[in-house]
Design a protein around this motif. Structure first.
Motif, PDB file in Angstrom:
ATOM      1  N   GLY A  94     -45.436 -26.880  11.177  1.00 34.08           N
ATOM      2  CA  GLY A  94     -44.406 -26.332  12.054  1.00 34.08           C
ATOM      3  C   GLY A  94     -43.755 -27.372  12.938  1.00 34.08           C
ATOM      4  O   GLY A  94     -42.521 -27.428  13.049  1.00 34.08           O
ATOM      5  N   ALA A  97     -41.611 -29.835  10.836  1.00 30.02           N
ATOM      6  CA  ALA A  97     -40.354 -29.206  10.407  1.00 30.02           C
ATOM      7  C   ALA A  97     -39.381 -29.077  11.570  1.00 30.02           C
ATOM      8  O   ALA A  97     -38.200 -29.407  11.444  1.00 30.02           O
ATOM      9  N   GLY A  98     -39.862 -28.611  12.715  1.00 33.72           N
ATOM     10  CA  GLY A  98     -38.977 -28.399  13.850  1.00 33.72           C
ATOM     11  C   GLY A  98     -38.461 -29.677  14.453  1.00 33.72           C
ATOM     12  O   GLY A  98     -37.299 -29.759  14.855  1.00 33.72           O
ATOM     13  N   ASP A 105     -37.160 -29.989   7.294  1.00 30.83           N
ATOM     14  CA  ASP A 105     -37.243 -28.614   7.781  1.00 30.83           C
ATOM     15  C   ASP A 105     -36.924 -27.621   6.667  1.00 30.83           C
ATOM     16  O   ASP A 105     -37.579 -26.586   6.539  1.00 30.83           O
ATOM     17  N   SER A 109     -39.817 -25.147   5.664  1.00 28.30           N
ATOM     18  CA  SER A 109     -39.519 -23.754   6.020  1.00 28.30           C
ATOM     19  C   SER A 109     -39.497 -22.866   4.780  1.00 28.30           C
ATOM     20  O   SER A 109     -39.962 -21.718   4.819  1.00 28.30           O
ATOM     21  N   THR A 112     -43.064 -22.252   3.831  1.00 29.30           N
ATOM     22  CA  THR A 112     -43.660 -21.304   4.776  1.00 29.30           C
ATOM     23  C   THR A 112     -43.206 -19.884   4.485  1.00 29.30           C
ATOM     24  O   THR A 112     -44.017 -18.935   4.481  1.00 29.30           O
ATOM     25  N   ARG A 152     -44.721 -20.994  11.460  1.00 34.13           N
ATOM     26  CA  ARG A 152     -43.485 -20.420  11.982  1.00 34.13           C
ATOM     27  C   ARG A 152     -43.474 -20.459  13.519  1.00 34.13           C
ATOM     28  O   ARG A 152     -42.451 -20.791  14.137  1.00 34.13           O
ATOM     29  N   ARG A 155     -43.097 -24.114  14.710  1.00 35.36           N
ATOM     30  CA  ARG A 155     -41.745 -24.606  14.450  1.00 35.36           C
ATOM     31  C   ARG A 155     -40.790 -24.125  15.540  1.00 35.36           C
ATOM     32  O   ARG A 155     -39.958 -24.897  16.047  1.00 35.36           O
ATOM     33  N   SER A 158     -41.426 -26.083  18.679  1.00 39.01           N
ATOM     34  CA  SER A 158     -40.936 -27.446  18.531  1.00 39.01           C
ATOM     35  C   SER A 158     -39.420 -27.517  18.669  1.00 39.01           C
ATOM     36  O   SER A 158     -38.873 -28.439  19.290  1.00 39.01           O
TER      37      SER A 158
END
Length: 589
Positions: A94, A97-98, A105, A109, A112, A152, A155, A158
């Motif tokens: 997370g 990705a963020g 990302d 994502s 995920t 999730r 992310r 972040s």
């Protein structure tokens, strides 16, 4: 860490929850050595509690106390292992990705989301049915089924943190991505990490017990889940043999209660605003060193025909249009303009801080002959803060709220070379003294300082590596008039002492005319006029500059002669601008 654990041990919730957890951990580790073999048939089936068997016997004649004690070992081991793994995997995926965004990302994502659309329990049942039996199977199954939701959540957190000024400051000071994630982002998610671990451990214990109750675990093993499985098979409910399943159920409930109390205590202890800190004794402050440098004749900064575009749904939008200007060593150059004129974007471009949607489409930014727009990776990190630093606009959010001032100085210095924490703290005390603050504040937290004090800390951080140019991006925003005056007087004194140049960015024209050697006026991304402060007061040529000057009656030509003073006297009009600045066309106040 030792101090944190000591304070945690004194917390009432932590004491109760921790005591319960320690009890169950000891029960799981040493308890099996003090009870009989849980698989032995030692009495009549469904025998109620008695002196011989304190918790009674099962439907097969085994001792319920022995099964409860021995069952805690594997159940807690799997629960804590899965809780840690699910939290770790979810946080890494997370936050990565963020923070990195873009293609990283997109890929993470998408992965995920694929796991999120698959129901967790059916996935665990399918995986548990085909993988080899044993505790490692349960750990793998529950980790695969549970990490996506955590990713999730992390992310989203972040994404909220990466736009904060203290993260931008860490980028500018040259900290690597891994260090920003570990030192800037994750510490600010301490409460989220703690609550996620607690929730994931509870999820693991509950899911493990549920799967084993359905017969998907190793039914020959002794765990709390298999205890309930055999209680169901032996018709404990039908025969009203409550003692067979109540001890296991009570243990599961008490473990959940203990973990929740510890989670609440950690949340309070990791929030600096919720606790009172005692001042720690500090060593003597070292004598200040001389940092005076002779300005080198020539041009320090040259912006040549700079164009910056933002990507929008309707196509590129130009926010900086063919801007050119020079800054000499030791000079104060001001950029004035209304909100949206592009002045802060120019400052961000100088340090490579443009957002992903913006890019330099034309021109160059030369610092001492080096093209800054061409720098990447280690070269850009080495340039930032050593050559050019920045004082950010928001004094309230530019500092990391979960690190003391000393730790933030240490992070800045450590990002540009190996330096001991003692050396960093000594330098921090010296710099705090230079900006008019007590060196003892090195152990303070940002929430303990006023807005003006935080902005002084920001200035001290900007001076940490003795840069040749400091960008002041709206440094007096949200500060009252008296604090503005004191802050700018301090900056002028430091500039005279240390010899650095300043690029001062603000919408406050009276302030710039009092402080700057030269001023550039921006309108709609174009630099419409550049001249000395005195010449702009008395003979502005561009209609937009004249319009700005006419918005301030005290800046008219009639009082130009007494108003034109050396740039080292910001007292002239600094005390007035906040009462008149609303007259600037398009101003954001």
């Amino acid at each position: 860490m030792r101090d944190f654990l000591r304070r945690l041990s004194r917390h009432r919730k932590a004491a109760v929850g921790g005591s319960l957890l320690v009890f169950f951990l000891l029960l799981a580790v040493v308890g099996p050595f003090f009870v009989m073999d849980p698989t032995d048939l030692v009495g009549r089936p469904h025998q109620p509690p008695s002196a011989a068997h304190w918790f009674g016997t099962t439907g097969q004649g085994q001792d319920v106390l022995a099964q409860t004690v021995v069952g805690a070992r594997e159940t807690l081991a799997v629960g804590f292992a899965v809780g840690a793994l699910v939290t770790l995997v979810g946080a890494l995926v997370g936050v990565t990705a963020g923070y990195l965004g873009r293609r990283v990302d997109d890929v993470l994502s998408l992965t995920t989301n694929v796991f999120l659309v698959i129901p967790g329990m059916p996935l665990a049942i399918v995986l548990g049915a085909y993988l080899p039996s044993g505790p490692l199977r349960m750990v793998a199954v529950l980790t695969v089924a549970g990490w996506a939701w955590n990713a999730r959540v992390f992310r989203a957190e972040s994404l909220a943190l990466r736009g904060r000024d203290f993260v931008s400051a860490a980028v500018v000071t040259g900290e690597s991505h891994s260090r920003i994630v570990s030192r800037e982002l994750l510490p600010n998610m301490a409460s989220l990490l703690g609550s996620s671990f607690i929730g994931n451990t509870l999820y693991a214990v509950g899911a493990q017990v549920g799967l084993e109750f359905l017969g998907l675990g190793d039914v020959s093993a002794v765990t709390w889940g298999t205890n309930l499985y055999w209680a169901g098979n032996d018709a404990a409910l039908l025969t009203r043999s409550w003692w067979i399943f109540v001890p296991t159920g009570m243990c599961i409930a008490l473990v959940g209660f203990a973990l929740t109390l510890v989670s609440s205590a950690i949340d309070e202890m990791t929030n600096p605003a919720l606790r009172v800190h005692k001042a720690a004794p500090l060593p003597a402050t070292p004598a200040p060193r001389s940092h005076l440098e002779r300005p080198v004749p020539g041009v320090l900064l040259r912006v040549e025909d700079l164009c910056i575009d933002y990507a929008t749904e309707k196509g590129p939008s130009r926010v900086v249009d063919s801007v050119s200007f020079d800054v000499a060593p030791g000079e104060v150059f001001g950029l004035a303009g209304e909100s949206g004129s592009g002045k802060s974007t120019i400052g961000s471009a100088l340090l490579g801080l443009l957002p992903a949607s913006a890019r330099v489409t034309q021109g160059r930014i030369l610092f001492n002959g080096m093209d800054v727009t061409a720098l990447e990776g280690p070269a850009l990190r080495a340039f930032r803060w050593r050559q050019v630093s920045m004082v950010f606009q928001s004094a309230m959010s530019a500092l990391n709220p979960v690190l003391t001032l000393g730790e933030q100085f240490h992070d800045t210095l450590a990002a540009h070379g190996r330096v001991s924490r003692g050396t960093s703290y000594a330098r921090a005390r010296e710099l705090l003294g230079m900006v008019g603050l007590s060196p003892d504040l090195v152990t303070a937290w940002p929430h303990q300082l006023s807005g003006g004090m935080r902005q002084r800390v920001g200035i001290a951080l900007a001076l940490a590596l003795e840069p040749r140019l400091i960008i002041m991006d709206e440094p007096t925003t949200a500060l009252d008039v008296v604090v503005q005056k004191e802050l700018l007087q301090r900056m002028v004194e430091l500039k005279q002492r240390l010899g650095f140049a300043m690029l001062f960015i603000t919408h406050d024209l009276p302030l710039l005319l009092a402080l700057s050697d030269r001023v550039g006026v921006l309108q709609g991304g174009k630099l419409v006029e550049v001249d000395t402060s005195t010449n702009l007061r008395t003979g502005a040529r561009h209609p937009y500059t004249q319009l700005l000057l006419s918005s301030f009656p005290h800046l008219s030509a009639k009082d130009a002669a007494p108003a034109a003073q050396p740039v080292q006297t910001p007292e002239l009009s600094v005390s007035r601008p906040s009462t008149r600045v609303a007259a600037i066309p398009g101003g954001h106040r």
